[in-house]
Design a protein around this motif. Structure first.
Motif, PDB file in Angstrom:
ATOM      1  N   ARG A  32       0.691  -1.402  -0.279  1.00 40.30           N
ATOM      2  CA  ARG A  32       0.040   0.094  -0.103  1.00 40.30           C
ATOM      3  C   ARG A  32       1.075   1.371  -0.153  1.00 40.30           C
ATOM      4  O   ARG A  32       0.574   1.860  -0.426  1.00 40.30           O
ATOM      5  N   PRO A  80     -11.102   1.505   3.148  1.00 43.66           N
ATOM      6  CA  PRO A  80     -11.448   1.319   2.084  1.00 43.66           C
ATOM      7  C   PRO A  80     -12.038   2.235   1.393  1.00 43.66           C
ATOM      8  O   PRO A  80     -13.001   1.751   0.304  1.00 43.66           O
ATOM      9  N   GLU A 141      -3.598  -8.361  -2.511  1.00 43.41           N
ATOM     10  CA  GLU A 141      -3.396  -8.603  -1.165  1.00 43.41           C
ATOM     11  C   GLU A 141      -4.658  -7.837  -0.405  1.00 43.41           C
ATOM     12  O   GLU A 141      -5.341  -8.798   0.765  1.00 43.41           O
ATOM     13  N   GLU A 142      -5.378  -6.896  -1.013  1.00 47.39           N
ATOM     14  CA  GLU A 142      -6.330  -6.136  -0.583  1.00 47.39           C
ATOM     15  C   GLU A 142      -6.970  -5.679  -1.814  1.00 47.39           C
ATOM     16  O   GLU A 142      -6.842  -5.451  -2.219  1.00 47.39           O
ATOM     17  N   THR A 144      -9.356  -3.110  -3.455  1.00 46.05           N
ATOM     18  CA  THR A 144      -8.612  -1.779  -3.582  1.00 46.05           C
ATOM     19  C   THR A 144      -9.542  -1.622  -4.769  1.00 46.05           C
ATOM     20  O   THR A 144     -10.725  -2.460  -5.598  1.00 46.05           O
TER      21      THR A 144
END
Length: 183
Positions: A32, A80, A141-142, A144
């Motif tokens: 990030r 988020p 990974e996360e 977005t």
């Protein structure tokens, strides 16, 4: 607006972590933070490009992009959050189409270069591609915002076309890539 930064150094990052906007601390090499950093580099490079004399339409197109890149960095620093929207991607596409219609079709790859401003556009394009790659890594990974990835993809295309347009308006020839001969 109140004072946001009364002191520039905080010493909170001395151990290799940084704070996100949601108060979370992450390592400075977290995907990030890598994405935020690449976007910041791109924004700084656009600032350098805007310091050069540019035709008004290009200057007027890039100034809002700097603000939107700052928004994108903010979006990434407050997960988020979703700040970049489809309409911003579509605006880049309209600018891209408008500029591209003035240019001759490409039949070969061109080398980056030409005028200083065009060369800076090419450098900004490659920096934008790096930011895009960093965002892809983060997205593995996360969660977005998919519009943010589209935005960076269109922006790199726009910067390529802007480089071509700057060379065209300044009379700098495009240098076509020639495969090197092996001896």
């Amino acid at each position: 607006m109140g004072h946001r930064l009364s002191k520039i150094y905080t010493r909170t990052g001395d151990q290799g972590t940084t704070g996100l906007g949601n108060q979370q601390r992450v390592p400075k090499d977290h995907p990030r933070v890598e994405a935020i950093g690449a976007i910041d580099e791109l924004n700084a490079l656009l600032g350098l490009l805007l310091a050069h004399p540019l035709p008004d339409p290009l200057h007027q197109a890039l100034t809002p992009v700097q603000h939107q890149l700052f928004d994108l960095g903010g979006e990434l620093s407050i997960p988020p959050a979703h700040i970049i929207e489809a309409g911003q991607v579509q605006a880049l596409e309209r600018q891209l189409d408008s500029l591209n219609e003035k240019l001759p079709p490409l039949k070969e790859f061109i080398l980056p270069g030409g005028t200083i401003a065009a060369s800076l556009c090419h450098l900004a394009r490659t920096t934008c591609r790096r930011a895009e790659r960093r965002l892809v890594t983060l997205a593995k990974e996360e969660a977005t915002n998919p519009e943010s990835l589209k935005y960076l993809n269109r922006l790199s295309d726009l910067l390529f076309v802007m480089a071509r347009e700057l060379n065209r308006t300044e009379g700098a020839p495009e240098i076509f890539w020639e495969k090197t001969k092996r001896g």
